[in-house]
Each structure stands twice: as structure tokens, then as C-alpha cells.
Design a protein around this motif. Structure first.
Motif, PDB file in Angstrom:
ATOM      1  N   HIS A 274       0.800  -1.227   0.000  1.00  0.00           N
ATOM      2  CA  HIS A 274       0.000   0.000   0.000  1.00  0.00           C
ATOM      3  C   HIS A 274       0.835   1.280   0.000  1.00  0.00           C
ATOM      4  N   GLY A 275       2.117   1.174   0.209  1.00  0.00           N
ATOM      5  CA  GLY A 275       2.967   2.361   0.201  1.00  0.00           C
ATOM      6  C   GLY A 275       3.249   2.876   1.602  1.00  0.00           C
ATOM      7  N   HIS A 276       4.275   3.715   1.693  1.00  0.00           N
ATOM      8  CA  HIS A 276       4.733   4.176   3.000  1.00  0.00           C
ATOM      9  C   HIS A 276       3.773   5.171   3.654  1.00  0.00           C
ATOM     10  N   LEU A 277       3.004   5.921   2.860  1.00  0.00           N
ATOM     11  CA  LEU A 277       2.050   6.847   3.472  1.00  0.00           C
ATOM     12  C   LEU A 277       0.973   6.086   4.243  1.00  0.00           C
ATOM     13  N   VAL A 278       0.498   4.990   3.659  1.00  0.00           N
ATOM     14  CA  VAL A 278      -0.471   4.154   4.371  1.00  0.00           C
ATOM     15  C   VAL A 278       0.199   3.508   5.580  1.00  0.00           C
ATOM     16  N   GLY A 279       1.456   3.084   5.398  1.00  0.00           N
ATOM     17  CA  GLY A 279       2.192   2.520   6.528  1.00  0.00           C
ATOM     18  C   GLY A 279       2.316   3.512   7.671  1.00  0.00           C
ATOM     19  N   ASP A 280       2.572   4.782   7.330  1.00  0.00           N
ATOM     20  CA  ASP A 280       2.642   5.817   8.371  1.00  0.00           C
ATOM     21  C   ASP A 280       1.300   5.977   9.077  1.00  0.00           C
ATOM     22  N   ALA A 281       0.212   5.930   8.293  1.00  0.00           N
ATOM     23  CA  ALA A 281      -1.123   6.047   8.898  1.00  0.00           C
ATOM     24  C   ALA A 281      -1.393   4.878   9.839  1.00  0.00           C
ATOM     25  N   VAL A 282      -0.934   3.685   9.464  1.00  0.00           N
ATOM     26  CA  VAL A 282      -1.100   2.518  10.332  1.00  0.00           C
ATOM     27  C   VAL A 282      -0.330   2.712  11.633  1.00  0.00           C
ATOM     28  N   LEU A 283       0.901   3.201  11.543  1.00  0.00           N
ATOM     29  CA  LEU A 283       1.702   3.437  12.749  1.00  0.00           C
ATOM     30  C   LEU A 283       1.020   4.439  13.676  1.00  0.00           C
ATOM     31  N   ARG A 284       0.498   5.516  13.088  1.00  0.00           N
ATOM     32  CA  ARG A 284      -0.198   6.512  13.919  1.00  0.00           C
ATOM     33  C   ARG A 284      -1.445   5.913  14.557  1.00  0.00           C
ATOM     34  N   GLY A 285      -2.184   5.117  13.791  1.00  0.00           N
ATOM     35  CA  GLY A 285      -3.401   4.519  14.325  1.00  0.00           C
ATOM     36  C   GLY A 285      -3.128   3.536  15.447  1.00  0.00           C
ATOM     37  N   VAL A 286      -2.102   2.701  15.282  1.00  0.00           N
ATOM     38  CA  VAL A 286      -1.762   1.739  16.331  1.00  0.00           C
ATOM     39  C   VAL A 286      -1.290   2.468  17.584  1.00  0.00           C
ATOM     40  N   ALA A 287      -0.461   3.505  17.404  1.00  0.00           N
ATOM     41  CA  ALA A 287       0.017   4.274  18.561  1.00  0.00           C
ATOM     42  C   ALA A 287      -1.153   4.897  19.318  1.00  0.00           C
ATOM     43  N   ALA A 288      -2.115   5.453  18.575  1.00  0.00           N
ATOM     44  CA  ALA A 288      -3.280   6.064  19.226  1.00  0.00           C
ATOM     45  C   ALA A 288      -4.115   5.021  19.954  1.00  0.00           C
ATOM     46  N   THR A 289      -4.291   3.849  19.342  1.00  0.00           N
ATOM     47  CA  THR A 289      -5.082   2.785  19.968  1.00  0.00           C
ATOM     48  C   THR A 289      -4.419   2.289  21.244  1.00  0.00           C
ATOM     49  N   LEU A 290      -3.112   2.092  21.199  1.00  0.00           N
ATOM     50  CA  LEU A 290      -2.394   1.618  22.380  1.00  0.00           C
ATOM     51  C   LEU A 290      -2.448   2.641  23.511  1.00  0.00           C
ATOM     52  N   ARG A 326      -6.321  -7.038  25.980  1.00  0.00           N
ATOM     53  CA  ARG A 326      -7.348  -6.077  25.571  1.00  0.00           C
ATOM     54  C   ARG A 326      -6.835  -5.183  24.440  1.00  0.00           C
ATOM     55  N   LEU A 327      -5.589  -4.750  24.551  1.00  0.00           N
ATOM     56  CA  LEU A 327      -5.009  -3.919  23.497  1.00  0.00           C
ATOM     57  C   LEU A 327      -4.896  -4.705  22.187  1.00  0.00           C
ATOM     58  N   ARG A 328      -4.485  -5.962  22.286  1.00  0.00           N
ATOM     59  CA  ARG A 328      -4.334  -6.788  21.076  1.00  0.00           C
ATOM     60  C   ARG A 328      -5.654  -6.917  20.323  1.00  0.00           C
ATOM     61  N   THR A 329      -6.743  -7.088  21.048  1.00  0.00           N
ATOM     62  CA  THR A 329      -8.039  -7.255  20.386  1.00  0.00           C
ATOM     63  C   THR A 329      -8.583  -5.948  19.827  1.00  0.00           C
ATOM     64  N   ARG A 330      -8.119  -4.824  20.352  1.00  0.00           N
ATOM     65  CA  ARG A 330      -8.623  -3.537  19.873  1.00  0.00           C
ATOM     66  C   ARG A 330      -7.936  -3.072  18.600  1.00  0.00           C
ATOM     67  N   VAL A 331      -6.676  -3.440  18.417  1.00  0.00           N
ATOM     68  CA  VAL A 331      -5.907  -2.909  17.287  1.00  0.00           C
ATOM     69  C   VAL A 331      -6.543  -3.213  15.933  1.00  0.00           C
ATOM     70  N   PRO A 332      -7.000  -4.449  15.639  1.00  0.00           N
ATOM     71  CA  PRO A 332      -7.542  -4.718  14.290  1.00  0.00           C
ATOM     72  C   PRO A 332      -8.771  -3.894  13.933  1.00  0.00           C
ATOM     73  N   SER A 333      -9.486  -3.385  14.928  1.00  0.00           N
ATOM     74  CA  SER A 333     -10.696  -2.609  14.627  1.00  0.00           C
ATOM     75  C   SER A 333     -10.379  -1.172  14.232  1.00  0.00           C
ATOM     76  N   HIS A 334      -9.125  -0.759  14.385  1.00  0.00           N
ATOM     77  CA  HIS A 334      -8.708   0.591  13.993  1.00  0.00           C
ATOM     78  C   HIS A 334      -7.813   0.470  12.766  1.00  0.00           C
ATOM     79  N   THR A 335      -8.363   0.796  11.616  1.00  0.00           N
ATOM     80  CA  THR A 335      -7.678   0.538  10.351  1.00  0.00           C
ATOM     81  C   THR A 335      -7.327   1.839   9.644  1.00  0.00           C
ATOM     82  N   ALA A 336      -6.481   1.710   8.623  1.00  0.00           N
ATOM     83  CA  ALA A 336      -6.185   2.825   7.725  1.00  0.00           C
ATOM     84  C   ALA A 336      -6.861   2.544   6.387  1.00  0.00           C
TER      85      ALA A 336
END
Length: 402
Positions: A274-290, A326-336
Motif C-alpha cells: 500500500h505504500g509508505h504513506l499508508v504505513g505511516d497512517a497505520v503506525l499513527r493509528g496503532v500508537a493512538a489505539t495503544l 485487551r489492546l491486542r483485540t482492539r488494534v484490528p478494529s482501527h484501520t487505515a
């Protein structure tokens, strides 16, 4: 002592200077909260002090009392809102109650000026209003005084408005010793002292505001040096420093502490597909979820690449494993999103922790959690694995560990 008109004009000039300086700072530093409110406050004060001196007829006195005091009260309101913004209050204070109180107050001043000329009562009523708003401004700044680090500017402004409020409380009492009719242009000693106090306040507050802006910018620079630029969480260096402090506190107070290593599963495939911009969005989303469920004294940082690290104070490995699950189960529901396609990821988490002894370090915690993380990877990813740290009983020399 200078005459009353000159003192009022000096106060107006001081606030014009303040409005210009704060306005320039608002243009140069648009991200500093509160500056626009302060610039408006300084300008309104200048107009209010200027209006005070246009007296000479009954109509001019009435206009001066209503317009001048209305401008000054509105200026103090903007000072309070600027301080709230700088202190971190995002929601502005509702303006409706202030407008209603101001309208009632100005109506009373008009009555005591035009209908029943009673200068002492009007002066006392005005001083009580100024005292109340000054105390409110000092109160809004109080949370800033309790923050760590230097708070020189906050102390200056808080003290200035607290003293200003106290002065007007004294003036409210002394007002009843004034002549029944106003002698503004001639100037009583109390009136002259009032404008001298306003002139002094304007200069001191201006210096305090400049110091406040400098301190805010310095703190912001320090924060940027501690944060990961992509995710906004702690960078590795800052996390290590703060984690060691937390570990020392846990050892001193006999509290448990746990560390989580979190790795995004197959993150390279996300970047490749998907490219690095999507990868960056994933990193931001996971950080926010955690970080969403963390308590104020917990820490989260970016360890490097697609790895994150968390320190949970007051939780042993068993409790921390529950949090990790709990964190592990929450991460997949927050997508880019990528080209209208949802991009979801999973994480593997390694956990370690317990009641620390003096041999524990942040590095030793990481080594244990990293070992658990690799075990989670080897067992199929998208899972939590835990290792308890070795610990030593207080009355025994035997080391226990899983």
C-alpha cells in the motif's frame, strides 16, 4: 503626583504598547494559545482608559462611565480567557453569564451616574467588579503554578492580578470617604492612586505575558525533543529516561511494574503493498489505539520501526497480560484506508513484570519482554506471551522466576 488625566492617558499608552507587542507575537507565534485574547484585552483596556478622560458634561460622564467600564470589563474577560487557553482549557467559558452580569452592572452604574448621582457607591461597585474579575484571572492561572519547571511569567501575572484585586477591595471600602459628586478632572488622591495602579499593572502584566509566551515556547521545544515526530508519543530516548524514573519509584514504594513490547505483524507487507504513506497512517493509528486506555502515569513510546513499548506502573505481569490482551483485540478494529480499501493489522505483544529488586533495569525488562514477543511471533503472531522477571524475597536469598 501627576494629575488624573495624565495618569489615565499613561495607562492607555501602556496598554496600546501591550496590544502592539502581543499582537505581533500572535502573528509570529500563531500556535501559542491565548495570544489573540491577550492582544484584544490590551487594546480594549487602551480604549477604556482613553474613554475615561472624555468628561466635562453630564452626557460625557455617562458615556465615559458606561463605555469605559464596559471596555475594561470586557478586556479583563479576554485576559481570563487567554489564561485559560494557555493553561490548557480547550472549551471557552460560556459568555452568556458574563454578558448578563455586565449588562446588569452597567445599568447600575448608569443609574448611579444619571438618575441618582452617588459617586462613592458607584466607585465601590466598580471596584468590587474589578476585584472579582482580577481574582478570577489569578485563579485561572493557578494550575500553571503547580506545573513542574520554571513558572516565572505565571507568577508575575498571577501576583499582579491578585494584588490588583486586593487593591480594589480596599478601594471599595475607601470610596465612601470620597465626595458625593465626582471630581475626576481635579482628581482625589484615591482616584490618582487608582490610575497609577492601573498604569503599573499594565506594565507588569505585559512583562509577565512576554515571559509566559517564552516559557510556553521553551516547553514546546522540550516536548518536541521528547516526542516521536510521526506518532506523537515518546521517542526511545525519552521513554528510557522516564521509564527508569518509574522503575526507581516502584522499587522505593514496593509497587509492581510491567513492560510491554508490541510489534505490528507483517508490517513490511503493508508498506510494500500500500505504500509508505499508508504505513505511516497505520503506525499513527496503532500508537493512538495503544495509548487510548493508558492511565496518566503509564508510559508509551516508539521503540523503533513498527515496534512500540509500554510501561505500566502498579501492575504485575498477570494484570499487565490482561491489559495487553485487551489492546491486542482492539488494534484490528482501527484501520487505515488505501484507495477506498480498509487496511487492518494485528499485533504481537510480549509482557514482563513483577515487583522489582535493585538488579532490575529498563534494559533487563526489555530483554525479558522481547523474549516473550519473539515467542508470540514463533507461535503464529497476533497473540500475547508473558515472562515474569526474576525477583528476590525480602527474607530469603533464593531467586524465583518463571
Amino acid at each position: 503626583m501627576l494629575d488624573t488625566v495624565t495618569l489615565a492617558l499613561l495607562a492607555a499608552l501602556a496598554t496600546v504598547l501591550g496590544a502592539a507587542l502581543v499582537g505581533v507575537m500572535a502573528i509570529i507565534y500563531p500556535t501559542v494559545p491565548g495570544l489573540r485574547h491577550w492582544a484584544a484585552a490590551e487594546l480594549l483596556l487602551a480604549l477604556g482608559f482613553g474613554v475615561y478622560v472624555i468628561r466635562g458634561s453630564d452626557l460625557a460622564v455617562a458615556i465615559s462611565v458606561v463605555a469605559g467600564n464596559g471596555l475594561v470589563y470586557t478586556a479583563l474577560y479576554h485576559f481570563a480567557e487567554g489564561n485559560r487557553a494557555l493553561a490548557g482549557e480547550r472549551a471557552p467559558r460560556p459568555m452568556g453569564p458574563f454578558v448578563a452580569a455586565l449588562a446588569t452592572h452597567l445599568a447600575a452604574l448608569t443609574f448611579l451616574t444619571v438618575v441618582v448621582e452617588n459617586f462613592p457607591l458607584r466607585s465601590a461597585l466598580n471596584s468590587l467588579g474589578f476585584a472579582g474579575l482580577s481574582v478570577l484571572i489569578a485563579w485561572d492561572l493557578w494550575p500553571m503554578l503547580r506545573r513542574p519547571g520554571r513558572q516565572f511569567g505565571a507568577r508575575i501575572v498571577t501576583t499582579a492580578f491578585a494584588v490588583h484585586g486586593a487593591f480594589h477591595l480596599v478601594r471599595a471600602v475607601l470610596s465612601f470617604s470620597q465626595p458625593a459628586s465626582e471630581q475626576f478632572l481635579d482628581g482625589t488622591p484615591l482616584t490618582q492612586a487608582t490610575y497609577l495602579a492601573e498604569f503599573t499593572l499594565a506594565l507588569i502584566v505585559l512583562g509577565g505575558l512576554i515571559a509566559l509566551v517564552g516559557e510556553h515556547l521553551r516547553r514546546r521545544i522540550e516536548e518536541l525533543a521528547e516526542l516521536d515526530s510521526l506518532t506523537g508519543i515518546l521517542n526511545r530516548r525519552a521513554f528510557f529516561l522516564l521509564a527508569q524514573v518509574q522503575l526507581n519509584l516502584a522499587l522505593r514504594h514496593g509497587e509492581p511494574v510491567s513492560l510491554l513490547m508490541v510489534d505490528i505483524d507483517r508490517f513490511k507487507a503493508v508498506n510494500d503493498t500500500h505504500g509508505h504513506l499508508v504505513g505511516d497512517a497505520v503506525l499513527r493509528g496503532v500508537a493512538a489505539t495503544l495509548g487510548d486506555d493508558l492511565r496518566a502515569h503509564d508510559l508509551i513510546g516508539r521503540f523503533g520501526g513498527e515496534e512500540f513499548i509500554l510501561l505500566l506502573y502498579g501492575l504485575d505481569a498477570v494484570d499487565a497480560t490482561v491489559v495487553a490482551e485487551r489492546l491486542r483485540t482492539r488494534v484490528p478494529s482501527h484501520t487505515a484506508r488505501s484507495r477506498d480499501q480498509e487496511v487492518g493489522v494485528t499485533v504481537s505483544i510480549g509482557v514482563t513484570g513483577g515487583y522489582p529488586d535493585p538488579s532490575w533495569t529498563v534494559d533487563s525488562l526489555i530483554a525479558k519482554a522481547d523474549d516473550a514477543l519473539y515467542r508470540a511471533k514463533d507461535m503464529g503472531r497476533n497473540r500475547v506471551e508473558a515472562n515474569r522477571m526474576p525477583y528476590r524475597l525480602a527474607k530469603a536469598d533464593q531467586v524465583y522466576a518463571d
